[in-house]
Design an enzyme around this catalytic site. Sequence first.
Site, PDB file in Angstrom:
ATOM      1  N   CYS A  78       0.891  -1.258   0.082  1.00  0.00           N
ATOM      2  CA  CYS A  78       0.020   0.069  -0.101  1.00  0.00           C
ATOM      3  C   CYS A  78       0.962   1.201   0.126  1.00  0.00           C
ATOM      4  O   CYS A  78       1.615   1.531  -1.006  1.00  0.00           O
ATOM      5  CB  CYS A  78      -1.127  -0.168   1.035  1.00  0.00           C
ATOM      6  SG  CYS A  78      -2.323   1.141   0.916  1.00  0.00           S
ATOM      7  N   HIS A 175      -3.252  -5.372   1.739  1.00  0.00           N
ATOM      8  CA  HIS A 175      -2.615  -5.828   2.916  1.00  0.00           C
ATOM      9  C   HIS A 175      -2.898  -7.166   3.316  1.00  0.00           C
ATOM     10  O   HIS A 175      -3.941  -7.445   3.869  1.00  0.00           O
ATOM     11  CB  HIS A 175      -3.074  -4.804   3.964  1.00  0.00           C
ATOM     12  CG  HIS A 175      -2.894  -3.255   4.079  1.00  0.00           C
ATOM     13  ND1 HIS A 175      -1.762  -2.742   4.557  1.00  0.00           N
ATOM     14  CD2 HIS A 175      -3.580  -2.264   3.569  1.00  0.00           C
ATOM     15  CE1 HIS A 175      -1.851  -1.238   4.221  1.00  0.00           C
ATOM     16  NE2 HIS A 175      -2.932  -1.155   3.693  1.00  0.00           N
ATOM     17  N   GLU A 177      -1.100  -8.446   5.203  1.00  0.00           N
ATOM     18  CA  GLU A 177      -0.446  -8.800   6.654  1.00  0.00           C
ATOM     19  C   GLU A 177      -1.722  -8.475   7.543  1.00  0.00           C
ATOM     20  O   GLU A 177      -1.585  -8.823   8.806  1.00  0.00           O
ATOM     21  CB  GLU A 177       0.509  -7.920   6.839  1.00  0.00           C
ATOM     22  CG  GLU A 177       0.425  -6.291   7.043  1.00  0.00           C
ATOM     23  CD  GLU A 177       0.109  -5.581   5.660  1.00  0.00           C
ATOM     24  OE1 GLU A 177       0.021  -6.284   4.712  1.00  0.00           O
ATOM     25  OE2 GLU A 177      -0.327  -4.403   5.531  1.00  0.00           O
TER      26      GLU A 177
END
Length: 200
Positions: A78, A175, A177
Amino acid sequence: MIVGVLALQGGVEEHLAALEALGATTRKVRVPKDLDGLEGIVIPGGESTVLDKLARAFDVAEPLATLISNGLPVFATCAGLIYLAKHLDNPARGQQTLAVVDVVVRRNAFGAQRESFDTTVDVSFDGVTFPGVQASFIRAPIVTELGCTTEAIAVLNSGEVVGVRQGNIIVLSFHPEETGDYRIHQAWLDLVRKRIELAI
Ligand code: GLN
């Protein structure tokens, strides 16, 4: 092998958790000496304009750009993608980037925070496809132009390029994560390990 996470702002803890869950040894990077001896670095999401200001204030922007240009493997998500791009369609006033990935990026391409969404996206590189990666798009950018050394590795059904590879650099608009789907972190760690083995 130690991999760093640029720890100035944004989703630092989520990336540390992902890397550590995969058995990597990690280090937070804030100042130039934190870069010593790293085998790779993750640039988290957050806000690219803040990342830019803090990295310059901590004098870490220039040495980081040099290391990446010399081949240090990077995984960015991002705002991290925005921060690495050579060109931005819509930079904020005075916004600088590390200009190491040969792409043009449009910030906030899907609109404001309330237009954020979760979806799944296939990510493919090195002849391997990771199907249906769980992806959070939060004020996400898109890649609007690719250079001759960059390849699209993730494209939405609507056609937007949301992942790019340039050598040892993997950048994603979204994302993984945040979602606990660590397959791309694992693939990037494998790239880092392969690079070390080739150098020995
Ligand atoms: N829109 C943000 C920027 O310009 C990026 C958002 C994110 O990292 N989730 O930096």
